[in-house]
Design an enzyme around this catalytic site. Structure first.
Site, PDB file in Angstrom:
ATOM      1  N   ILE A  67      37.435  34.227  40.834  1.00 40.67           N
ATOM      2  CA  ILE A  67      37.763  35.091  39.706  1.00 40.67           C
ATOM      3  C   ILE A  67      39.226  34.883  39.328  1.00 40.67           C
ATOM      4  CG2 ILE A  67      38.442  37.088  41.131  1.00 40.67           C
ATOM      5  CD1 ILE A  67      36.958  38.880  39.056  1.00 40.67           C
ATOM      6  N   CYS A  68      39.533  35.090  38.043  1.00 42.37           N
ATOM      7  CA  CYS A  68      40.919  35.040  37.576  1.00 42.37           C
ATOM      8  C   CYS A  68      41.091  36.182  36.581  1.00 42.37           C
ATOM      9  CB  CYS A  68      41.251  33.676  36.969  1.00 42.37           C
ATOM     10  SG  CYS A  68      40.302  33.284  35.486  1.00 42.37           S
ATOM     11  N   GLN A  69      41.909  36.004  35.559  1.00 43.28           N
ATOM     12  CA  GLN A  69      42.111  37.055  34.571  1.00 43.28           C
ATOM     13  C   GLN A  69      40.975  37.106  33.548  1.00 43.28           C
ATOM     14  OE1 GLN A  69      44.327  39.386  34.739  1.00 43.28           O
ATOM     15  NE2 GLN A  69      43.820  40.377  32.817  1.00 43.28           N
TER      16      GLN A  69
END
Length: 195
Positions: A67-69
């Protein structure tokens, strides 16, 4: 290279069913500190190393969720892991932003100026100053906004921002003390430190 994705709702349902999962948050430590999924472990994209992940853990056969932004860096992280030989990697659609918008639980901490905003402010300053100096001092100063434009073009084509990668290493974008544990410690340890 096709990257599997999963929605935040579906991932949360898997966790709620009691299944243990490995969720890697590949954002910068300051972004992670500001807001993250409670069970995510922070491993910034530029430090993501498949050998390091496997050290002392039995995750080679498990599914790794990334996951990231908003989804772009997690896809890059998945590509990196797939090239390193991990077969089961999945990107979380829409990233932490989508997770939060779905009303799912997050851990909140100290706010920071996002890397994206830092880059935009710097490029805007380069363009404004270079244009003004080019118009009133010497036309050679127009190289500065031209350079900024080439950097944006490169970032658009490759989906990698060289200025952002450089800014990520600057001291004000680092996390020290108890928050630094989140790079390598299990998420359960880091969640306690974030409060």
């Amino acid at each position: 290279m096709t990257i599997q994705t999963i929605s935040p709702i579906t991932l949360n349902q898997i966790v709620q069913s009691g299944q243990s999962i490995e969720l890697l948050d590949v954002r910068m430590p300051t972004e992670y500190r500001e807001i993250h999924v409670a069970f995510a472990r922070n491993v910034p994209l530029d430090k993501l190393d498949a050998e390091m992940l496997a050290a002392g853990q039995d995750i080679a056969d498990r599914t790794l969720y990334v996951i990231c932004q908003s989804g772009s860096r997690s896809a890059q992280g998945c590509e990196k892991l797939l090239r390193a030989g991990y077969a089961n990697v999945v990107s979380v659609e829409g990233g932490t932003r989508a997770w939060e918008q779905a009303g799912l639980p997050v851990v909140r901490g100290k706010k920071a100026l996002s890397l994206e905003r830092q880059v935009r402010m710097t490029i805007g300053t380069m363009v404004a100053i270079g244009t003004a100096l080019g118009a009133f001092v010497n036309p050679y100063w127009l190289i500065l906004p031209g350079f900024a434009g080439c950097g944006l073009f490169f970032a658009g084509i490759t989906d990698r921002c060289l200025m952002g990668m450089l800014f990520a290493k600057l001291p004000w974008n680092q996390v020290s003390g108890a928050q630094a544990c989140c790079h390598t410690a299990p998420a359960s340890t880091c969640a306690a430190d974030a409060h």
